[in-house]
Design a protein around this motif. Structure first.
Motif, short mmCIF file in Angstrom:
data_model
loop_
_atom_site.label_atom_id
_atom_site.label_comp_id
_atom_site.label_asym_id
_atom_site.label_seq_id
_atom_site.Cartn_x
_atom_site.Cartn_y
_atom_site.Cartn_z
N THR B 151 0.85 -1.19 0.00
CA THR B 151 0.00 0.00 0.00
C THR B 151 0.89 1.24 0.00
OG1 THR B 151 -0.02 0.36 2.38
CG2 THR B 151 -1.61 -1.21 1.52
N GLN B 152 0.29 2.36 -0.39
CA GLN B 152 1.05 3.60 -0.35
C GLN B 152 0.41 4.62 0.59
OE1 GLN B 152 1.33 4.00 -4.67
NE2 GLN B 152 3.53 3.80 -4.51
N VAL B 153 -0.53 4.15 1.42
CA VAL B 153 -1.12 5.03 2.44
C VAL B 153 -0.82 4.44 3.81
CG1 VAL B 153 -2.98 5.85 0.96
CG2 VAL B 153 -3.31 3.78 2.34
N GLN B 154 -1.10 5.23 4.85
CA GLN B 154 -0.94 4.73 6.22
C GLN B 154 -2.32 4.43 6.77
OE1 GLN B 154 1.65 7.79 8.10
NE2 GLN B 154 3.11 6.11 8.15
N ARG B 155 -2.69 3.16 6.73
CA ARG B 155 -4.03 2.81 7.20
C ARG B 155 -4.00 1.69 8.24
NH1 ARG B 155 -4.57 -0.19 1.93
NH2 ARG B 155 -5.73 1.55 1.04
N THR B 156 -2.81 1.38 8.74
CA THR B 156 -2.71 0.28 9.68
C THR B 156 -2.74 0.78 11.11
OG1 THR B 156 -1.43 -0.93 8.04
CG2 THR B 156 -1.35 -1.75 10.30
N PHE B 157 -3.72 0.31 11.88
CA PHE B 157 -3.84 0.64 13.30
C PHE B 157 -3.09 -0.44 14.07
CE2 PHE B 157 -7.18 2.69 11.08
CZ PHE B 157 -7.43 3.88 11.76
N TYR B 158 -2.54 -0.09 15.23
CA TYR B 158 -1.70 -1.05 15.91
C TYR B 158 -1.64 -0.80 17.40
CZ TYR B 158 1.71 2.72 15.86
OH TYR B 158 2.34 3.92 16.06
N ALA B 159 -1.17 -1.80 18.13
CA ALA B 159 -0.89 -1.67 19.55
C ALA B 159 0.50 -2.27 19.74
CB ALA B 159 -1.91 -2.43 20.38
N ALA B 160 1.50 -1.42 19.70
CA ALA B 160 2.92 -1.83 19.66
C ALA B 160 3.05 -3.01 18.68
CB ALA B 160 3.44 -2.17 21.04
N GLY B 161 3.76 -4.06 19.07
CA GLY B 161 3.85 -5.24 18.20
C GLY B 161 2.91 -6.32 18.69
N GLN B 162 1.85 -5.94 19.37
CA GLN B 162 0.93 -6.91 19.97
C GLN B 162 -0.51 -6.62 19.58
OE1 GLN B 162 3.65 -5.84 23.25
NE2 GLN B 162 2.20 -7.05 24.40
#
Lengths: 251, 659
Positions: B151-162
């Motif tokens: 992808t070329q956008v920032q659409r990933t939500f995260y909680a550190a590496g967990q």
């Protein structure tokens, strides 16, 4: 590429919940320092099967320190000598050739042994079922960015939420207290705006279930924090005590 | 010829799902109370579906083989979850997420399904945040995003590496809430070993209580399989030790078609194998490719340490070959590129089957940023490094620790060594738009189905699909079926169909103990894994696949003659559990090879050596293979291939380029 460590294992064998158990000695040879502790158990079990004996039963699954299934009490320490890791992340390089290693199950009245090193930790699930949640049905949510949450609060909440529910805190506590586990969940939700509505009921109900399950009281020895593979902070217990205290005043 | 009806609603792509929701049949609350649903598996798909269905008023039973629902393998997902929120104002939209996913899957997924997935993705984030999932935030209190491959956008939500852990614990908390309310009965340490069908419809399961060994009969008006992927057919994979295909395979043998079994995802960034004792492989999150740079020495057979190799002698081969996406090309492309370099003799480490993942430039870059932010004038090199390390630790700390724990090397100081490993299976039970298999009343959700990822899954899309299926799709689509079942009273488990199914399972147990062979279950599992990895792994060809099929048949024969299952049935017996699972892998492996043999094109993670471009890129053949392979089990190791043509109304399949 097996290695050249030779070890003596003394492992708790117990046929079933009702049977008596005992420590049984097993020599293991040719262990590589790169093996994980559980892979060393795989080697031993393979040997036992080949000899026509029953392999040792132990809980394990993800083998990367996150599922919380593995639960061995190694030389008197849950998850063994290394800080901040689960048994599956413990590598044999943490031991020396010739060592004797004693492996027992978690021991607590609320965690009865099922077989060998496998114990029943369903008490934790029952505690969560009493209040370790926010009552929001699917589809009820507003836009996720409608409630800004200060980064520091979100981070603290996350640190508490990192608990993997393995039960090391209970196993290491001389009182078999589950305060670190319960306080981690109570803290995670108490730190967030979404968790405020049910704050009082949550603290009271979860603590009541914890007592009901037969976990002991907390006497602030701090052993749980030392042994927790996710290094959950003792501050959570202080926060939970505050939550519980406030809950009792408010009602 | 084909019996397959995907049941994609008519109309414009953008309107299919909303029209479906507006017009699908409903079940009234009073009737929901008397309808029973069985959910097998308690990962993201299973837990979210079970909780949502119980909230709606259905009577739900959930089964998992682990000791708690919270241990399902979704918990190990590290990097993140995609959602088309466009919070970053960088041009994201439902359409773009849909398009990236279709293209990422190399045009082998259904447009209708994928668009729906993209559409509900935003609701998932809302739901999780409302549940108290502590996703990463910026200082202003808003949610933070990062980017993932393809992808070329920032659409990933995260909680550190967990992220998987936090999302699963959110779904688990919703599930436990229903357990507390008495609307869900949770049966942990239970393994499903057979589907019960009555008059062609799924009506229940046979499950084994893993503590007592007792076989139990459970009725349901519908059965949901949310049992994850089958990557453990390769023995070594990033899956948990217990991940298995058994539930899906039993369903397959009861009439559920198996879709695209050969589509396997080999993840590019895993810690390399260290020896024969290895029981599983550990993934290093794809999020590391946001900042880490992948390289090998320019000189073949270079034995110097990473830090000793000067910049100009390093080949950042992904940046060289794919300038537009660089280190963030999709997983299949990155994995193949690593294999290509290692096969050509440029690999590093003792095994020479590894490449470097290096944070040196990231630490420098962040160090400078941080110095400016902190107002430090003329920082020393040591200061810069410290600042950089702090930022990197904040972002990826737990991953770095994990790496150090396993390898004994400090990745802040020396470049990590990584190599591809089996991670996810895009194939799975064939389902229609309703997520129903070819057996009426039998549904399949999450990784266990084949539906949304085509021939290659993009990073951070598995969590999205599991939760989309469980929270937002199945609760609607199951109503369409159950609305016609409201007059069906709960069927007694004394019904002969339950008796027959239970007898079949008991027969298999007796058979295992009767063999009294000489070799452990693991012995056969490891052998199967080697055949699969060598001949049906990152690169496949006709000769190898034909050999593999014969070898697997032979191994299966040996297994049924010589396996040793110690202990008895009436106790906790992990060896018996493994025997059931490996017996099914030994059948599945053959089908995977047959599917790979049939599909003589290359697409996504399926790379047929006979079908590649001059530059070594995967070469699709849309004229011949623009279909889903759906295999019907005809018994006695016979299979019939059905084809579901893929129709592209909106996106036009083209050569997938990340250059």
């Amino acid at each position: 590429m097996s290695g050249n460590m030779n070890l003596t294992l003394r492992i708790w064998r117990q046929k079933s919940a009702k049977a008596n158990g005992q420590l049984v000695t097993y020599p293991v040879k040719g262990i590589s320092p790169d093996m994980s502790f559980l892979e060393m158990f795989d080697v031993l079990n393979e040997e036992l099967i080949n000899k026509g004996e029953e392999p040792i039963a132990f809980d394990h699954d993800c083998r990367e320190g996150i599922c919380g299934a593995c639960s061995m009490f190694i030389n008197g320490q849950p998850h063994g000598p290394k800080k901040g890791v689960t048994t599956c992340q413990l590598h044999m390089r943490s031991f020396k050739d010739g060592d004797t290693i004693v492996v027992e199950p978690w021991r607590a009245a609320a965690f009865p042994v099922i077989k060998d090193l496998t114990v029943d930790r369903a008490a934790f699930d029952r505690i969560i079922a009493k209040g370790g949640f926010i009552s929001v049905n699917t589809g009820n949510a507003q836009d996720a960015n409608n409630i800004p949450i200060p980064k520091t609060d979100a981070d603290l909440s996350f640190n508490a939420a990192a608990c993997i529910g393995c039960g090391a805190c209970v196993a290491t506590c001389k009182n078999s207290s589950a305060m670190l586990f319960v306080s981690a969940k109570i803290s995670q939700l108490a730190l967030l705006p979404q968790g405020q509505v049910e704050r009082i009921a949550r603290a009271k109900n979860m603590v009541a279930q914890m007592d009901e399950e037969g976990f002991g009281s907390c006497t602030n020895t701090g052993a749980c924090e030392v042994e927790c593979p996710k290094e959950i902070s003792l501050e959570n217990i202080a926060r939970m005590n505050r939550e519980y205290f406030m809950a009792n005043i408010k009602e | 010829m084909s019996k397959l009806d995907s049941k994609i609603p008519e109309g414009n792509l953008e309107e299919k799902w909303s029209k479906y929701k507006a017009s699908c049949a409903l079940v009234n609350p009073a009737n929901k109370r008397s309808l029973e649903i069985i959910v097998v598996g308690s990962g993201l798909a299973g837990a979210s579906a079970a909780a949502s269905l119980a909230e709606l008023g259905y009577k739900v039973k959930v089964f998992c083989f682990q000791d708690s629902a919270r241990r399902a393998h979704s918990i190990a997902a590290q990097g993140g979850i995609n959602a088309a929120k466009n919070y970053q104002n960088d041009g994201d939209s439902t359409y773009r997420l849909f398009y990236d996913t279709i293209k990422g899957g190399d045009y082998r997924a259904r447009e209708g399904n994928v668009y729906r997935l993209a559409e509900v993705s935003a609701n998932i984030i809302d739901q999780c945040v409302a549940q108290g999932v502590p996703l990463a935030r910026e200082y202003g209190g808003m949610l933070s995003n990062r980017s993932f491959g393809g992808t070329q956008v920032q659409r990933t939500f995260y909680a550190a590496g967990q992220t998987g852990q936090q999302l699963l614990l959110g779904a688990y908390s919703g599930l436990q809430r229903q357990v507390g309310l008495g609307t869900v009965e949770m049966l942990a340490r239970h393994e499903m070993l057979e589907v019960v069908t009555i008059e062609g419809k799924a009506r229940g399961i046979i499950a084994r209580d893993l503590v007592t060994g007792k076989l139990e009969r459970h009725f349901g008006h519908a059965v949901l399989l949310c049992t994850g992927g089958y990557g453990n057919v390769f023995y070594l994979s990033t899956n948990a030790m217990g991940c298995n295909v058994t539930a899906a395979w039993k369903a397959h043998k009861k009439g559920a078609f198996f879709g695209n079994p050969c589509f396997t995802q080999i993840h590019p960034t895993c810690i390399p194998v260290s020896g024969d004792h290895q029981s599983k492989l550990t993934l290093m999150s794809e999020s590391l490719r946001n900042d880490g740079r992948i390289w090998v020495p320019k000189k073949a057979g270079d034995v110097r340490k990473a830090n000793e190799i000067p910049e100009e002698e390093r080949d950042y081969y992904l940046e060289r070959r794919y300038p537009a996406f660089g280190n963030l090309v999709p997983r299949d492309v990155a994995s193949r590129a690593a294999k290509e370099r290692c096969d050509a003799g440029f690999g590093v480490g003792t095994s020479k089957m590894a490449v470097f993942l290096d944070f040196k430039s990231a630490i420098e870059r962040y160090g400078h940023n941080q110095a400016v932010k902190l107002g430090v004038q003329n920082p020393t090199a040591a200061q810069l490094k410290d600042f950089g390390k702090q930022v990197v630790e904040e972002k990826y700390g737990n991953l770095f620790e994990m790496y150090e724990q396993i390898t004994g090397e400090n990745p802040y100081e020396v470049a990590m060594r990584i190599y591809p490993a089996v991670h996810y299976t895009m194939g799975g039970l064939w389902v229609d738009y309703n997520l129903m298999t070819t057996v009426p009343g039998l549904y399949c959700l999450g990784e266990a189905n084949f539906s949304d990822h085509g021939a290659n899954r993009l990073g951070a899309s598995a969590l999205m699909q599991g939760l989309a299926d469980g929270y937002f799709v199945l609760p609607y689509t199951i109503g369409a079926y159950l609305s016609k079942e409201i007059s069906v009273k709960a069927i007694s488990t004394d019904h002969e169909a339950f008796g027959i199914a239970e007898k079949a399972v008991q027969g298999q147990i007796d058979k295992f103990f009767a063999i009294k062979g000489t070799k452990s279950v693991d012995h056969f599992h490891k052998k199967l894994g080697k055949i699969m990895w060598d001949k049906c792994g990152m690169a496949r060809n006709e000769k190898g696949l034909n050999e593999a099929i014969l070898e697997i048949r032979q191994l299966r024969e040996e297994f049924w003659k010589d396996v040793r299952v110690p202990g008895t049935n009436n106790e906790l017996n992990p060896e018996l559990e493994k025997a059931f699972r490996v017996a099914d892998f030994l059948e599945l492996g053959e089908l995977m090879c047959m599917d790979a043999l049939n599909r003589s094109e290359s697409c996504g993670g399926h790379f047929r050596e006979e079908s590649q471009t001059e530059e070594g890129e995967a070469l699709r053949n849309d004229d011949k293979f623009s279909y889903v392979s759906a295999w019907e089990n005809k018994g006695d190791g016979k299979y019939e291939l059905h084809k579901e043509e893929l129709i592209f109304d909106v996106v036009h399949p083209s050569a997938r380029s990340y250059k």
